[in-house]
Scaffold this motif. Sequence first.
Motif, PDB file in Angstrom:
ATOM      1  N   LEU A 172       1.476 -20.342  49.328  1.00  0.00           N
ATOM      2  CA  LEU A 172       2.534 -19.323  49.303  1.00  0.00           C
ATOM      3  C   LEU A 172       3.788 -19.792  50.027  1.00  0.00           C
ATOM      4  CD1 LEU A 172       0.183 -16.278  50.015  1.00  0.00           C
ATOM      5  CD2 LEU A 172       1.428 -16.685  47.873  1.00  0.00           C
ATOM      6  N   GLU A 173       3.613 -20.761  50.916  1.00  0.00           N
ATOM      7  CA  GLU A 173       4.781 -21.317  51.591  1.00  0.00           C
ATOM      8  C   GLU A 173       5.380 -22.474  50.786  1.00  0.00           C
ATOM      9  OE1 GLU A 173       4.094 -22.980  55.542  1.00  0.00           O
ATOM     10  OE2 GLU A 173       5.840 -24.274  55.197  1.00  0.00           O
ATOM     11  N   LYS A 174       4.526 -23.399  50.381  1.00  0.00           N
ATOM     12  CA  LYS A 174       5.025 -24.655  49.806  1.00  0.00           C
ATOM     13  C   LYS A 174       5.418 -24.549  48.328  1.00  0.00           C
ATOM     14  CE  LYS A 174       1.899 -27.344  52.781  1.00  0.00           C
ATOM     15  NZ  LYS A 174       2.804 -27.627  53.898  1.00  0.00           N
ATOM     16  N   CYS A 175       4.843 -23.610  47.619  1.00  0.00           N
ATOM     17  CA  CYS A 175       5.115 -23.539  46.178  1.00  0.00           C
ATOM     18  C   CYS A 175       5.814 -22.250  45.784  1.00  0.00           C
ATOM     19  CB  CYS A 175       3.824 -23.723  45.383  1.00  0.00           C
ATOM     20  SG  CYS A 175       3.031 -25.303  45.705  1.00  0.00           S
ATOM     21  N   ASN A 176       6.477 -21.636  46.748  1.00  0.00           N
ATOM     22  CA  ASN A 176       7.239 -20.420  46.464  1.00  0.00           C
ATOM     23  C   ASN A 176       8.688 -20.819  46.245  1.00  0.00           C
ATOM     24  OD1 ASN A 176       7.945 -17.716  46.265  1.00  0.00           O
ATOM     25  ND2 ASN A 176       8.193 -17.474  48.486  1.00  0.00           N
ATOM     26  N   ARG A 177       9.053 -21.007  44.999  1.00  0.00           N
ATOM     27  CA  ARG A 177      10.396 -21.487  44.677  1.00  0.00           C
ATOM     28  C   ARG A 177      11.161 -20.427  43.895  1.00  0.00           C
ATOM     29  NH1 ARG A 177      11.292 -26.718  44.483  1.00  0.00           N
ATOM     30  NH2 ARG A 177      10.293 -27.947  46.073  1.00  0.00           N
ATOM     31  N   PRO A 178      12.494 -20.418  44.023  1.00  0.00           N
ATOM     32  CA  PRO A 178      13.271 -19.405  43.283  1.00  0.00           C
ATOM     33  C   PRO A 178      12.977 -19.446  41.782  1.00  0.00           C
ATOM     34  CG  PRO A 178      14.672 -20.600  44.820  1.00  0.00           C
ATOM     35  CD  PRO A 178      13.332 -21.279  44.855  1.00  0.00           C
ATOM     36  N   HIS A 179      12.735 -20.639  41.238  1.00  0.00           N
ATOM     37  CA  HIS A 179      12.491 -20.721  39.789  1.00  0.00           C
ATOM     38  C   HIS A 179      11.061 -20.334  39.429  1.00  0.00           C
ATOM     39  CE1 HIS A 179      11.341 -24.765  41.246  1.00  0.00           C
ATOM     40  NE2 HIS A 179      10.372 -24.624  40.365  1.00  0.00           N
ATOM     41  N   ILE A 189       3.029 -11.601  46.485  1.00  0.00           N
ATOM     42  CA  ILE A 189       1.800 -11.202  47.181  1.00  0.00           C
ATOM     43  C   ILE A 189       1.551  -9.737  46.833  1.00  0.00           C
ATOM     44  CG2 ILE A 189       0.620 -10.965  49.401  1.00  0.00           C
ATOM     45  CD1 ILE A 189       2.490 -13.114  50.525  1.00  0.00           C
ATOM     46  N   VAL A 190       0.541  -9.503  46.006  1.00  0.00           N
ATOM     47  CA  VAL A 190       0.307  -8.161  45.469  1.00  0.00           C
ATOM     48  C   VAL A 190      -0.784  -7.454  46.282  1.00  0.00           C
ATOM     49  CG1 VAL A 190      -0.327  -6.835  43.415  1.00  0.00           C
ATOM     50  CG2 VAL A 190       0.833  -9.054  43.168  1.00  0.00           C
ATOM     51  N   PRO A 191      -0.434  -6.359  46.954  1.00  0.00           N
ATOM     52  CA  PRO A 191      -1.480  -5.603  47.649  1.00  0.00           C
ATOM     53  C   PRO A 191      -2.465  -5.091  46.592  1.00  0.00           C
ATOM     54  CG  PRO A 191       0.724  -4.858  48.299  1.00  0.00           C
ATOM     55  CD  PRO A 191       0.885  -5.725  47.089  1.00  0.00           C
ATOM     56  N   ALA A 192      -3.733  -5.483  46.690  1.00  0.00           N
ATOM     57  CA  ALA A 192      -4.618  -5.279  45.526  1.00  0.00           C
ATOM     58  C   ALA A 192      -5.907  -4.523  45.845  1.00  0.00           C
ATOM     59  CB  ALA A 192      -4.937  -6.629  44.881  1.00  0.00           C
ATOM     60  N   ASN A 193      -5.987  -3.914  47.024  1.00  0.00           N
ATOM     61  CA  ASN A 193      -7.181  -3.080  47.278  1.00  0.00           C
ATOM     62  C   ASN A 193      -7.189  -1.858  46.355  1.00  0.00           C
ATOM     63  OD1 ASN A 193      -8.221  -4.765  49.208  1.00  0.00           O
ATOM     64  ND2 ASN A 193      -7.989  -3.347  50.933  1.00  0.00           N
ATOM     65  N   ALA A 194      -6.011  -1.268  46.155  1.00  0.00           N
ATOM     66  CA  ALA A 194      -5.899  -0.148  45.205  1.00  0.00           C
ATOM     67  C   ALA A 194      -5.527  -0.736  43.842  1.00  0.00           C
ATOM     68  CB  ALA A 194      -4.833   0.844  45.661  1.00  0.00           C
ATOM     69  N   LYS A 195      -6.466  -0.617  42.907  1.00  0.00           N
ATOM     70  CA  LYS A 195      -6.235  -1.253  41.602  1.00  0.00           C
ATOM     71  C   LYS A 195      -5.007  -0.683  40.900  1.00  0.00           C
ATOM     72  CE  LYS A 195     -11.147  -2.243  41.083  1.00  0.00           C
ATOM     73  NZ  LYS A 195     -12.421  -1.864  40.439  1.00  0.00           N
ATOM     74  N   TRP A 196      -4.782   0.618  41.051  1.00  0.00           N
ATOM     75  CA  TRP A 196      -3.654   1.249  40.351  1.00  0.00           C
ATOM     76  C   TRP A 196      -2.320   0.739  40.886  1.00  0.00           C
ATOM     77  CZ3 TRP A 196      -0.720   3.978  43.828  1.00  0.00           C
ATOM     78  CH2 TRP A 196      -1.358   4.495  44.967  1.00  0.00           C
ATOM     79  N   TYR A 197      -2.263   0.425  42.183  1.00  0.00           N
ATOM     80  CA  TYR A 197      -0.997  -0.092  42.738  1.00  0.00           C
ATOM     81  C   TYR A 197      -0.801  -1.551  42.313  1.00  0.00           C
ATOM     82  CZ  TYR A 197       2.851  -1.115  45.859  1.00  0.00           C
ATOM     83  OH  TYR A 197       4.081  -1.498  46.344  1.00  0.00           O
ATOM     84  N   THR A 221       9.661 -18.880  31.753  1.00  0.00           N
ATOM     85  CA  THR A 221       9.773 -18.082  32.973  1.00  0.00           C
ATOM     86  C   THR A 221       8.398 -18.001  33.610  1.00  0.00           C
ATOM     87  OG1 THR A 221      11.556 -16.767  32.029  1.00  0.00           O
ATOM     88  CG2 THR A 221      10.364 -15.791  33.881  1.00  0.00           C
ATOM     89  N   ILE A 222       8.297 -18.417  34.871  1.00  0.00           N
ATOM     90  CA  ILE A 222       6.986 -18.443  35.536  1.00  0.00           C
ATOM     91  C   ILE A 222       6.916 -17.337  36.590  1.00  0.00           C
ATOM     92  CG2 ILE A 222       5.367 -19.837  36.888  1.00  0.00           C
ATOM     93  CD1 ILE A 222       6.702 -22.339  35.848  1.00  0.00           C
ATOM     94  N   LEU A 223       5.844 -16.538  36.507  1.00  0.00           N
ATOM     95  CA  LEU A 223       5.601 -15.484  37.499  1.00  0.00           C
ATOM     96  C   LEU A 223       4.222 -15.705  38.089  1.00  0.00           C
ATOM     97  CD1 LEU A 223       6.785 -12.486  35.307  1.00  0.00           C
ATOM     98  CD2 LEU A 223       8.064 -13.520  37.192  1.00  0.00           C
ATOM     99  N   LYS A 224       4.156 -15.820  39.402  1.00  0.00           N
ATOM    100  CA  LYS A 224       2.871 -16.124  40.043  1.00  0.00           C
ATOM    101  C   LYS A 224       2.457 -14.960  40.941  1.00  0.00           C
ATOM    102  CE  LYS A 224       4.668 -19.957  41.753  1.00  0.00           C
ATOM    103  NZ  LYS A 224       5.037 -21.343  42.136  1.00  0.00           N
ATOM    104  N   PHE A 225       1.222 -14.522  40.761  1.00  0.00           N
ATOM    105  CA  PHE A 225       0.729 -13.371  41.508  1.00  0.00           C
ATOM    106  C   PHE A 225      -0.519 -13.739  42.302  1.00  0.00           C
ATOM    107  CE2 PHE A 225       2.840 -11.709  37.722  1.00  0.00           C
ATOM    108  CZ  PHE A 225       3.720 -10.793  38.290  1.00  0.00           C
ATOM    109  N   PHE A 226      -0.473 -13.503  43.601  1.00  0.00           N
ATOM    110  CA  PHE A 226      -1.677 -13.579  44.418  1.00  0.00           C
ATOM    111  C   PHE A 226      -2.163 -12.154  44.639  1.00  0.00           C
ATOM    112  CE2 PHE A 226      -3.414 -13.523  48.904  1.00  0.00           C
ATOM    113  CZ  PHE A 226      -4.680 -13.952  48.535  1.00  0.00           C
ATOM    114  N   LEU A 227      -3.306 -11.828  44.051  1.00  0.00           N
ATOM    115  CA  LEU A 227      -3.872 -10.484  44.216  1.00  0.00           C
ATOM    116  C   LEU A 227      -4.613 -10.470  45.547  1.00  0.00           C
ATOM    117  CD1 LEU A 227      -5.271 -10.022  40.578  1.00  0.00           C
ATOM    118  CD2 LEU A 227      -2.944  -9.604  41.437  1.00  0.00           C
ATOM    119  N   HIS A 228      -4.030  -9.754  46.486  1.00  0.00           N
ATOM    120  CA  HIS A 228      -4.479  -9.826  47.880  1.00  0.00           C
ATOM    121  C   HIS A 228      -5.438  -8.660  48.178  1.00  0.00           C
ATOM    122  CE1 HIS A 228      -4.468 -10.573  52.077  1.00  0.00           C
ATOM    123  NE2 HIS A 228      -3.446  -9.817  52.429  1.00  0.00           N
TER     124      HIS A 228
END
Length: 267
Positions: A213-220, A225-233, A161-168
Amino acid sequence: MAEQPLIPPRGKVNLADYSPDYTGSWDRESAQEYVQMLREQLSVLQNKLYADGRHAVLVILQAMDAGGKDGTIRSIFTGVSPQGVEVTSFKVPTEEERSRDFLWRVHKRVPRKGMIGVFNRSHYEDVLVARVDGLVAESVWRKRYDQINEFEELLTESGTTILKFFLHISKEEQKKRFEERLTDPGKHWKFSLGDLEVRKRWDLYMRAYEDVLEKCNRPHAPWHIVPANAKWYRDLVVMETLVQALARLPLRFPLAEAGIENIVIPD
Ligand code: AMP
Ligand code: MG
């Protein structure tokens, strides 16, 4: 503030539409309580994943410098058995790595069944820094989106199971965090002059991320896109996504060996 999707809808992604400050309706205190609860669930689920041994999970973390990759790993995996988690930090490829295809070093580090693998940076650097800095010809990096999708499909079909996170984070937040790294002697080691060169190309990186984020965003193998200015969120989002993904897996403890019910342990 309007609801912000975590997984971008199909089509062009414009990062300007995603606020790095977004925290939904959460506040720090209730978020931390919730994360503590999730942490306990993660510990139980990870133990089951390990015992079951039929599935693997791969967490991919990407971000600009000071985006919080190290901090996320520390926060999420506190309380999980170190035996079941394998973290790989991808650096500038060595001579040996550069003389193979770009996925060679990555494939070697994918998690075996029962494990959670964490990539601190990943094969996505090969369409980010490699593209922005022109480390390879455009005709080479252009092909890599499809190559990555096929590689990730192979992993998924093999039980990962692959989960990809962009910390924005915002450019302002990066400035703040760089300044902390410069003033705190305990953080000097996290800063390098090269980070300023990368910062100068912020906008080019955002374009490169938008393409990923457009080309490699697949259902599998979805991108978040993780809002990451607030570390706790940020921690809440990554933690919740991981726990929910584990909870969806049909995990079970292996059955007891036959005859176990009548065993008496001798003195
Ligand atoms: P850090 O994560 O701060 O330790 O930095 C690692 C560095 O390695 C970053 O500057 C990345 O851009 C660089 N890096 C990681 N993977 C690659 C790659 N495939 N090609 C070129 N540079 C890379
Ligand atoms: Mg760095």
